[in-house]
Design a protein around this motif. Structure first.
Motif, PDB file in Angstrom:
ATOM      1  N   GLU A  23      59.908-105.136 -46.299  1.00 46.63           N
ATOM      2  CA  GLU A  23      59.357-106.434 -47.432  1.00 46.63           C
ATOM      3  C   GLU A  23      59.705-107.832 -46.795  1.00 46.63           C
ATOM      4  OE1 GLU A  23      60.020-104.264 -51.469  1.00 46.63           O
ATOM      5  OE2 GLU A  23      62.006-104.062 -50.368  1.00 46.63           O
ATOM      6  N   PRO A  24      58.902-108.166 -45.777  1.00 45.72           N
ATOM      7  CA  PRO A  24      59.065-109.316 -45.276  1.00 45.72           C
ATOM      8  C   PRO A  24      58.602-110.751 -46.649  1.00 45.72           C
ATOM      9  CG  PRO A  24      57.191-108.413 -44.324  1.00 45.72           C
ATOM     10  CD  PRO A  24      57.910-107.505 -45.313  1.00 45.72           C
ATOM     11  N   VAL A  25      59.733-111.783 -46.520  1.00 40.91           N
ATOM     12  CA  VAL A  25      59.273-112.878 -47.529  1.00 40.91           C
ATOM     13  C   VAL A  25      59.353-114.031 -46.849  1.00 40.91           C
ATOM     14  CG1 VAL A  25      60.009-111.410 -49.382  1.00 40.91           C
ATOM     15  CG2 VAL A  25      61.730-112.656 -48.050  1.00 40.91           C
ATOM     16  N   PRO A  26      58.452-115.138 -47.411  1.00 39.66           N
ATOM     17  CA  PRO A  26      58.780-116.494 -46.829  1.00 39.66           C
ATOM     18  C   PRO A  26      60.093-117.125 -47.417  1.00 39.66           C
ATOM     19  CG  PRO A  26      57.243-116.439 -48.751  1.00 39.66           C
ATOM     20  CD  PRO A  26      57.605-114.741 -48.546  1.00 39.66           C
ATOM     21  N   LEU A  27      60.956-116.757 -46.669  1.00 40.22           N
ATOM     22  CA  LEU A  27      62.263-117.342 -46.843  1.00 40.22           C
ATOM     23  C   LEU A  27      62.619-118.232 -45.837  1.00 40.22           C
ATOM     24  CD1 LEU A  27      65.013-117.188 -48.860  1.00 40.22           C
ATOM     25  CD2 LEU A  27      65.800-115.454 -47.152  1.00 40.22           C
ATOM     26  N   ARG A  28      63.177-119.502 -46.094  1.00 39.70           N
ATOM     27  CA  ARG A  28      63.552-120.500 -44.998  1.00 39.70           C
ATOM     28  C   ARG A  28      64.939-120.942 -45.438  1.00 39.70           C
ATOM     29  NH1 ARG A  28      62.259-126.038 -45.233  1.00 39.70           N
ATOM     30  NH2 ARG A  28      61.546-126.806 -47.290  1.00 39.70           N
ATOM     31  N   GLU A  39      60.005-109.940 -64.116  1.00 42.57           N
ATOM     32  CA  GLU A  39      58.698-109.462 -63.533  1.00 42.57           C
ATOM     33  C   GLU A  39      58.069-110.714 -62.608  1.00 42.57           C
ATOM     34  OE1 GLU A  39      59.008-109.308 -66.734  1.00 42.57           O
ATOM     35  OE2 GLU A  39      59.115-107.078 -67.193  1.00 42.57           O
ATOM     36  N   ALA A  40      58.175-112.098 -62.901  1.00 37.23           N
ATOM     37  CA  ALA A  40      57.877-113.210 -62.146  1.00 37.23           C
ATOM     38  C   ALA A  40      58.306-113.118 -60.672  1.00 37.23           C
ATOM     39  CB  ALA A  40      57.921-114.338 -62.859  1.00 37.23           C
ATOM     40  N   PHE A  41      59.651-112.371 -60.467  1.00 39.25           N
ATOM     41  CA  PHE A  41      60.359-112.633 -59.299  1.00 39.25           C
ATOM     42  C   PHE A  41      60.275-111.442 -58.645  1.00 39.25           C
ATOM     43  CE2 PHE A  41      62.917-114.290 -63.076  1.00 39.25           C
ATOM     44  CZ  PHE A  41      62.379-115.688 -63.267  1.00 39.25           C
ATOM     45  N   ALA A  42      59.286-110.711 -58.724  1.00 40.73           N
ATOM     46  CA  ALA A  42      58.901-109.334 -57.985  1.00 40.73           C
ATOM     47  C   ALA A  42      59.008-109.689 -56.559  1.00 40.73           C
ATOM     48  CB  ALA A  42      58.038-108.508 -58.189  1.00 40.73           C
ATOM     49  N   ILE A  43      59.561-108.905 -55.465  1.00 44.53           N
ATOM     50  CA  ILE A  43      59.458-109.345 -54.004  1.00 44.53           C
ATOM     51  C   ILE A  43      58.090-109.060 -53.482  1.00 44.53           C
ATOM     52  CG2 ILE A  43      60.184-107.030 -53.295  1.00 44.53           C
ATOM     53  CD1 ILE A  43      61.764-108.221 -51.245  1.00 44.53           C
ATOM     54  N   ASP A  44      57.338-108.334 -54.091  1.00 49.47           N
ATOM     55  CA  ASP A  44      55.935-108.137 -53.532  1.00 49.47           C
ATOM     56  C   ASP A  44      54.781-109.187 -53.823  1.00 49.47           C
ATOM     57  OD1 ASP A  44      55.671-107.061 -56.126  1.00 49.47           O
ATOM     58  OD2 ASP A  44      54.283-105.716 -55.523  1.00 49.47           O
ATOM     59  N   ARG A  45      55.248-110.305 -54.593  1.00 49.58           N
ATOM     60  CA  ARG A  45      54.356-111.211 -55.406  1.00 49.58           C
ATOM     61  C   ARG A  45      53.475-111.758 -54.338  1.00 49.58           C
ATOM     62  NH1 ARG A  45      59.468-113.603 -56.382  1.00 49.58           N
ATOM     63  NH2 ARG A  45      59.426-115.815 -55.586  1.00 49.58           N
ATOM     64  N   PHE A  46      54.245-112.290 -52.989  1.00 50.50           N
ATOM     65  CA  PHE A  46      53.415-112.932 -52.135  1.00 50.50           C
ATOM     66  C   PHE A  46      52.399-112.152 -51.439  1.00 50.50           C
ATOM     67  CE2 PHE A  46      57.979-114.587 -52.436  1.00 50.50           C
ATOM     68  CZ  PHE A  46      57.422-115.953 -52.740  1.00 50.50           C
ATOM     69  N   ALA A  47      52.831-110.728 -51.016  1.00 47.09           N
ATOM     70  CA  ALA A  47      51.804-109.795 -50.703  1.00 47.09           C
ATOM     71  C   ALA A  47      50.449-109.874 -51.676  1.00 47.09           C
ATOM     72  CB  ALA A  47      52.373-108.550 -50.542  1.00 47.09           C
ATOM     73  N   ARG A  48      50.904-109.666 -52.839  1.00 46.50           N
ATOM     74  CA  ARG A  48      49.906-109.743 -53.708  1.00 46.50           C
ATOM     75  C   ARG A  48      48.957-110.937 -53.987  1.00 46.50           C
ATOM     76  NH1 ARG A  48      52.028-109.608 -58.485  1.00 46.50           N
ATOM     77  NH2 ARG A  48      54.228-109.453 -58.083  1.00 46.50           N
ATOM     78  N   MET A  49      49.462-112.019 -53.695  1.00 48.50           N
ATOM     79  CA  MET A  49      48.957-113.220 -53.609  1.00 48.50           C
ATOM     80  C   MET A  49      47.950-113.342 -52.584  1.00 48.50           C
ATOM     81  SD  MET A  49      51.710-115.880 -54.926  1.00 48.50           S
ATOM     82  CE  MET A  49      50.751-117.369 -54.630  1.00 48.50           C
ATOM     83  N   SER A  64      45.232-110.716 -55.686  1.00 52.66           N
ATOM     84  CA  SER A  64      45.524-110.177 -57.006  1.00 52.66           C
ATOM     85  C   SER A  64      46.047-111.141 -58.004  1.00 52.66           C
ATOM     86  CB  SER A  64      46.759-109.025 -56.826  1.00 52.66           C
ATOM     87  OG  SER A  64      46.392-108.084 -55.918  1.00 52.66           O
ATOM     88  N   PRO A  65      45.989-111.067 -59.133  1.00 54.88           N
ATOM     89  CA  PRO A  65      46.336-112.081 -60.005  1.00 54.88           C
ATOM     90  C   PRO A  65      48.124-112.276 -59.984  1.00 54.88           C
ATOM     91  CG  PRO A  65      44.988-110.535 -61.237  1.00 54.88           C
ATOM     92  CD  PRO A  65      45.014-109.900 -59.824  1.00 54.88           C
ATOM     93  N   VAL A  66      48.395-113.186 -60.086  1.00 44.26           N
ATOM     94  CA  VAL A  66      50.009-113.509 -59.964  1.00 44.26           C
ATOM     95  C   VAL A  66      50.708-112.793 -61.133  1.00 44.26           C
ATOM     96  CG1 VAL A  66      51.665-115.324 -60.291  1.00 44.26           C
ATOM     97  CG2 VAL A  66      49.633-115.961 -59.148  1.00 44.26           C
ATOM     98  N   GLY A  67      50.177-112.547 -62.280  1.00 45.75           N
ATOM     99  CA  GLY A  67      50.885-111.614 -63.229  1.00 45.75           C
ATOM    100  C   GLY A  67      50.527-110.189 -63.139  1.00 45.75           C
ATOM    101  N   SER A  68      50.064-109.608 -62.161  1.00 48.98           N
ATOM    102  CA  SER A  68      49.759-108.441 -61.879  1.00 48.98           C
ATOM    103  C   SER A  68      50.935-107.735 -61.151  1.00 48.98           C
ATOM    104  CB  SER A  68      48.363-108.257 -61.157  1.00 48.98           C
ATOM    105  OG  SER A  68      48.284-106.606 -60.828  1.00 48.98           O
TER     106      SER A  68
END
Length: 391
Positions: A216-221, A362-372, A376-380
């Motif tokens: 689950e890579p994320v854009p964390l800096r 829900e808005a803080f889900a870790i996969d939101r960046f992959a979905r974007m 996929s819609p942000v709210g999905s």
């Protein structure tokens, strides 16, 4: 000497989020190991500015922030000290008409969310806050917000968790964590093994490594907020101050010292640490002196910086892993985690106990960046993996 601990929950990271989660879990009856590579609360949780504000947060954070808002006045009951929490109000200044329009737009967006914001025009600023100088176009006041002492609060949550029965292991960096059939196996420190049914990844700026290990890579800096404290002065500042568009924030404590921030420090050779810069300190103090004449001849007596994790969209990651059952993430608070952290701890404990939280995350889900990335819609938000039973 090696040892193996058997726990319901292992928490990686002893900052305010991890420590508050440990305390909440112990109060629910779970056995907990809190693993911290240094001292609990010594990184971002203990060296931040100390603002306890709801104002200015994205609307999706307000429910969580409101939950935390109910916790702060009860600190003495919860952790044994009040943490120097003061409900002073948070005044966000607009230095231009465009910034004032932005404050007005924000107030309209959150009007139904309970912040009770008061918009104050140019002339009223002069009347109510005569100690503010410069050509200020207006401001927005959130009367219930305030500030506290992070050096006290963060350590006190860890101590309260220990008193409640959590095994708090400082100077115990986690070197390996893996999913095994019965839960998780962690290796930490010099010979400490932990077997746990749940793992909470609250490792702050270091959390990305653990997330990536589970696919689950994320854009964390890393960012390095920098602060200054002045000598004690006669008390003149009666609200916590921020500015639309950033660049300056300031508060004054009861003994008269002013804490001022708005610049970034530089990473040290060891990227776990950072230092403020001389040019940054001069810039911050000049900005502060321009707005607050009482600071124009004040001595700055201490400078510091800390290491924080920032997400690309400035929202944290909070919730279950999308790849690994019973792995929970909570990191990436982007310099604004101090106020919401006690509520995040309660949310994490609810996820362990119930598999869900009464506060929307829900808005803080870790996969939101992959979905974007996939369009996929942000709210999905897909359904999380099935949660394994805790006991």
């Amino acid at each position: 000497m090696s040892r193996t601990l058997l726990k319901d929950v292992a928490i990686i990271g002893g900052g305010l989020v991890g420590s508050s989660a440990a305390l909440a879990l112990r109060r629910m009856g779970f056995s907990v190991a809190l693993l911290e590579k240094g001292f609990c609360g010594a990184q971002a949780s203990g060296v931040n500015y100390g603002g306890v504000r709801r104002q200015g947060r994205p609307p999706e954070q307000i429910a969580l922030s409101q939950r935390a808002h109910a916790i702060w006045p009860r600190l003495k009951e919860i952790i044994g000290i009040d943490g120097e929490f003061v409900s002073s109000g948070h005044l966000k200044l607009a230095r231009t008409e465009a910034e004032m329009a932005s404050l007005e737009s924000y107030a309209a967006r959150v009007a139904e969310l309970g912040l009770d914001l008061e918009l104050i025009g140019r002339s009223r600023i002069r009347e109510r806050f005569a100690w503010i100088a410069g050509d200020v176009a207006g401001a927005s006041l959130c009367p219930g917000d305030g500030h506290a002492n992070p050096r006290l609060v963060s350590a006190a949550f860890a101590l309260a968790a220990r008193r409640a029965g959590a095994e708090v292991l400082e100077h115990t960096p986690v070197s390996h964590v893996e999913k095994v059939p019965e839960g998780f196996h962690l290796s930490a420190g010099s010979g400490t093994e932990v077997r746990a049914r749940f793992v909470i990844n609250s490792a702050g700026a270091w959390a990305g490594t653990f997330a990536e290990a589970f696919g689950e890579p994320v854009p964390l800096r890393r960012i390095y907020p920098s602060m200054i404290v002045t000598e004690p002065l006669s008390v003149f500042m009666n609200v916590n101050i921020g500015a639309e568009g950033g660049g300056i924030y300031a508060r004054q404590v009861e003994r008269g010292n002013c804490i001022v921030g708005g610049m970034r420090g530089k990473p040290a050779a060891d990227l776990d640490f950072s230092r403020p810069t001389g040019s940054g300190a001069v810039t911050i103090m000049n900005r502060a002196a321009a707005l607050f004449p009482a600071l124009r001849n004040a001595y700055a007596i201490r400078f510091w910086s800390g290491t924080e994790g920032e997400m690309a969209d400035r929202n944290p990651v909070i919730g279950f892993s999308r790849t690994t059952p019973n792995l929970i993430h909570a990191f990436g608070f982007s310099g604004a985690g101090f106020q919401i952290a006690p509520a995040v701890g309660e949310v994490l404990a609810e996820l362990v106990r119930d598999g869900e939280s009464r506060t929307p995350i829900e808005a803080f889900a870790i996969d939101r960046f992959a979905r974007m990335d996939q369009g996929s819609p942000v709210g999905s938000v897909p359904e999380p993996l099935k949660r394994e039973t805790s006991k």
